[in-house]
Write a protein that holds these residues in place. Structure first.
Motif, PDB file in Angstrom:
ATOM      1  N   UNK A   1       0.830  -1.211   0.000  1.00 45.38           N
ATOM      2  CA  UNK A   1       0.000   0.000   0.000  1.00 45.38           C
ATOM      3  C   UNK A   1       0.859   1.253   0.000  1.00 45.38           C
ATOM      4  N   UNK A   2       1.954   1.232   0.770  1.00 47.59           N
ATOM      5  CA  UNK A   2       2.820   2.404   0.828  1.00 47.59           C
ATOM      6  C   UNK A   2       3.427   2.755  -0.508  1.00 47.59           C
ATOM      7  N   UNK A   3       3.943   1.742  -1.230  1.00 47.85           N
ATOM      8  CA  UNK A   3       4.565   2.012  -2.520  1.00 47.85           C
ATOM      9  C   UNK A   3       3.532   2.383  -3.583  1.00 47.85           C
ATOM     10  N   UNK A   4       2.379   1.769  -3.511  1.00 47.41           N
ATOM     11  CA  UNK A   4       1.334   2.097  -4.486  1.00 47.41           C
ATOM     12  C   UNK A   4       0.837   3.530  -4.285  1.00 47.41           C
ATOM     13  N   UNK A   5       0.650   3.938  -3.038  1.00 39.86           N
ATOM     14  CA  UNK A   5       0.221   5.312  -2.774  1.00 39.86           C
ATOM     15  C   UNK A   5       1.249   6.307  -3.270  1.00 39.86           C
ATOM     16  N   UNK A   6       2.525   5.990  -3.080  1.00 42.40           N
ATOM     17  CA  UNK A   6       3.594   6.875  -3.564  1.00 42.40           C
ATOM     18  C   UNK A   6       3.584   6.951  -5.093  1.00 42.40           C
ATOM     19  N   UNK A   7       3.431   5.794  -5.744  1.00 42.62           N
ATOM     20  CA  UNK A   7       3.395   5.745  -7.206  1.00 42.62           C
ATOM     21  C   UNK A   7       2.264   6.595  -7.765  1.00 42.62           C
ATOM     22  N   UNK A   8       1.064   6.442  -7.232  1.00 40.14           N
ATOM     23  CA  UNK A   8      -0.089   7.169  -7.760  1.00 40.14           C
ATOM     24  C   UNK A   8      -0.052   8.642  -7.386  1.00 40.14           C
ATOM     25  N   UNK A   9       0.569   8.968  -6.264  1.00 37.45           N
ATOM     26  CA  UNK A   9       0.739  10.373  -5.897  1.00 37.45           C
ATOM     27  C   UNK A   9       1.666  11.084  -6.885  1.00 37.45           C
ATOM     28  N   UNK A  10       2.653  10.354  -7.400  1.00 38.63           N
ATOM     29  CA  UNK A  10       3.598  10.922  -8.365  1.00 38.63           C
ATOM     30  C   UNK A  10       3.068  10.883  -9.790  1.00 38.63           C
ATOM     31  N   UNK A  11       1.932  10.215  -9.987  1.00 37.78           N
ATOM     32  CA  UNK A  11       1.361  10.102 -11.341  1.00 37.78           C
ATOM     33  C   UNK A  11      -0.104  10.519 -11.315  1.00 37.78           C
ATOM     34  N   UNK A  12      -0.399  11.796 -11.037  1.00 41.97           N
ATOM     35  CA  UNK A  12      -1.801  12.216 -10.945  1.00 41.97           C
ATOM     36  C   UNK A  12      -2.512  12.292 -12.294  1.00 41.97           C
ATOM     37  N   UNK A  13      -1.733  12.431 -13.376  1.00 46.05           N
ATOM     38  CA  UNK A  13      -2.320  12.542 -14.714  1.00 46.05           C
ATOM     39  C   UNK A  13      -1.558  11.629 -15.658  1.00 46.05           C
ATOM     40  N   UNK A  14      -2.275  10.854 -16.442  1.00 49.75           N
ATOM     41  CA  UNK A  14      -1.656  10.020 -17.463  1.00 49.75           C
ATOM     42  C   UNK A  14      -1.727  10.749 -18.799  1.00 49.75           C
ATOM     43  N   UNK A  15      -0.589  11.019 -19.378  1.00 49.16           N
ATOM     44  CA  UNK A  15      -0.531  11.723 -20.659  1.00 49.16           C
ATOM     45  C   UNK A  15      -1.010  10.825 -21.785  1.00 49.16           C
ATOM     46  N   UNK A  16      -1.243  11.420 -22.945  1.00 44.70           N
ATOM     47  CA  UNK A  16      -1.682  10.626 -24.100  1.00 44.70           C
ATOM     48  C   UNK A  16      -0.614   9.613 -24.508  1.00 44.70           C
ATOM     49  N   UNK A  17       0.665  10.012 -24.373  1.00 43.50           N
ATOM     50  CA  UNK A  17       1.736   9.092 -24.735  1.00 43.50           C
ATOM     51  C   UNK A  17       1.714   7.854 -23.835  1.00 43.50           C
ATOM     52  N   UNK A  18       1.466   8.069 -22.551  1.00 44.91           N
ATOM     53  CA  UNK A  18       1.431   6.950 -21.613  1.00 44.91           C
ATOM     54  C   UNK A  18       0.185   6.091 -21.836  1.00 44.91           C
ATOM     55  N   UNK A  19      -0.937   6.738 -22.127  1.00 51.66           N
ATOM     56  CA  UNK A  19      -2.170   5.997 -22.411  1.00 51.66           C
ATOM     57  C   UNK A  19      -1.994   5.124 -23.654  1.00 51.66           C
ATOM     58  N   UNK A  20      -1.393   5.709 -24.699  1.00 50.59           N
ATOM     59  CA  UNK A  20      -1.190   4.963 -25.944  1.00 50.59           C
ATOM     60  C   UNK A  20      -0.248   3.781 -25.723  1.00 50.59           C
ATOM     61  N   UNK A  21       0.839   4.008 -24.963  1.00 46.57           N
ATOM     62  CA  UNK A  21       1.789   2.928 -24.690  1.00 46.57           C
ATOM     63  C   UNK A  21       1.121   1.788 -23.928  1.00 46.57           C
ATOM     64  N   UNK A  22       0.279   2.142 -22.953  1.00 46.64           N
ATOM     65  CA  UNK A  22      -0.424   1.117 -22.175  1.00 46.64           C
ATOM     66  C   UNK A  22      -1.397   0.327 -23.047  1.00 46.64           C
TER      67      UNK A  22
END
Length: 329
Positions: free
Chosen positions: A112-133
């Motif tokens: 939970x700690x690492x996931x919260x940190x990850x999502x806190x650092x990634x509040x917005x997914x750019x189009x490039x990241x969405x396309x890659x996913x």
């Protein structure tokens, strides 16, 4: 969003973000492989020998409170009788509960700690990241249900429709969390709730009835036209111009000058920028430019199938002639 895959795509992108974050985090290597699932909580059972697990579950869909923000953009959808019949935008938020499962001391807390940190650092997914996913989802398991569904449309179209995906934590108190888990009917585990926005859904009603493609709903928009830096800010025949705007890239992207029939081929085409070269036969004065989208498989067919942007003007200057050249003595 005009594609029914929107909600499934957002869930899959969210899951892919978690999987990538766990793999890249060396501090979690001692846990071994962490399984990431998207199942209802009452279907998860972690035994004594079970591996650590994160489960992302979509438990609610609600109306987006900022839906009115999109209304200003709808004015471009009323330029033809086809678009006047379109239904209003549907803006929704997706509510997820993210739960950590483990059978050893501190596993759930660390996850939970690492996931919260990850999502806190990634509040917005750019189009490039969405396309890659989406590309990863469409290729990693071609026999999967979502991969096959994406094949029926295209990663590019789905990426354009999703625009930006925003992820925000929505921490519940004890009473709220208790109510939530009572609905799930599963054994309580430490969890975090997140809200993902915005997913826009536009009706295809008028477009299907009239045989038009969903590209009408992603109409290109020109904001400004400037001279290329290589021309020192001068707009003359034969020079390059840069068009800035939104949704500029289509299956086939061309430009129309002054409402003419002949279309220009651009030099560079990006989502928010197009570079093109002016023809030599233009007369000086005010000019108009439009971005034109055509579908690849309907290219060079009826002009009625085009999706065009607003017109933007620029001034073509007279060529400058130096009547007093420097004399060499």
């Amino acid at each position: 969003m005009s594609n029914g895959l929107a909600i499934a795509a957002v869930t899959a992108i969210f899951k892919n973000l978690l999987e990538d974050g766990l793999v890249q985090n060396t501090a979690l290597s001692s846990m071994g492989n962490v399984l990431v699932t998207t199942l209802p909580p009452d279907q998860i059972s972690v035994g004594v020998d079970g591996q650590p697990q994160l489960n992302l579950f979509l438990y609610q869909v609600s109306q987006n409170r900022n839906a009115d923000l999109g209304k200003s953009d709808q004015s471009v959808h009323h330029q033809t009788s086809i678009e006047k019949d379109a239904l209003p935008l549907l803006a929704v938020n997706l509510h997820y509960v993210l739960t950590a499962y483990g059978n050893k001391d501190f596993q759930t807390e660390i996850l939970l700690g690492y996931v919260m940190e990850l999502l806190h650092q990634t509040p917005v997914l750019s189009k490039a990241r969405i396309k890659a996913a989406l590309n990863h989802i469409a290729t990693i398991n071609r026999s999967g249900l979502l991969a096959q569904a994406i094949e029926s449309t295209s990663v590019e179209a789905l990426t354009e429709q999703l625009d930006r995906v925003k992820i925000a934590s929505n921490l519940f108190d004890t009473e709220q969390m208790s109510r939530l888990w009572s609905l799930f009917g599963g054994s309580y585990r430490p969890s975090i709730t997140y809200e993902v926005s915005m997913v826009l859904s536009e009706s295809q009603k008028s477009l299907v009835k009239s045989g038009f493609n969903s590209q009408v709903l992603n109409r290109p928009r020109i904001h400004k036209v400037i001279a290329s830096p290589s021309t020192n800010g001068e707009i003359v025949t034969g020079s390059s111009l840069i068009v800035y705007g939104k949704n500029l890239k289509g299956d086939v992207t061309q430009l129309r000058l002054n409402g003419g029939e002949n279309l220009l081929e651009p030099q560079i085409v990006e989502y928010n920028r197009i570079s093109f070269k002016l023809p030599q036969n233009l007369q000086a004065g005010v000019q108009k430019v439009q971005v034109v989208h055509q579908q690849l498989y309907k290219y060079k067919n009826s002009k009625d199938l085009e999706v065009v942007s607003n017109e933007q003007t620029f001034v073509l200057q007279h060529p400058f002639i130096d009547n007093n050249p420097t004399m060499l003595l």
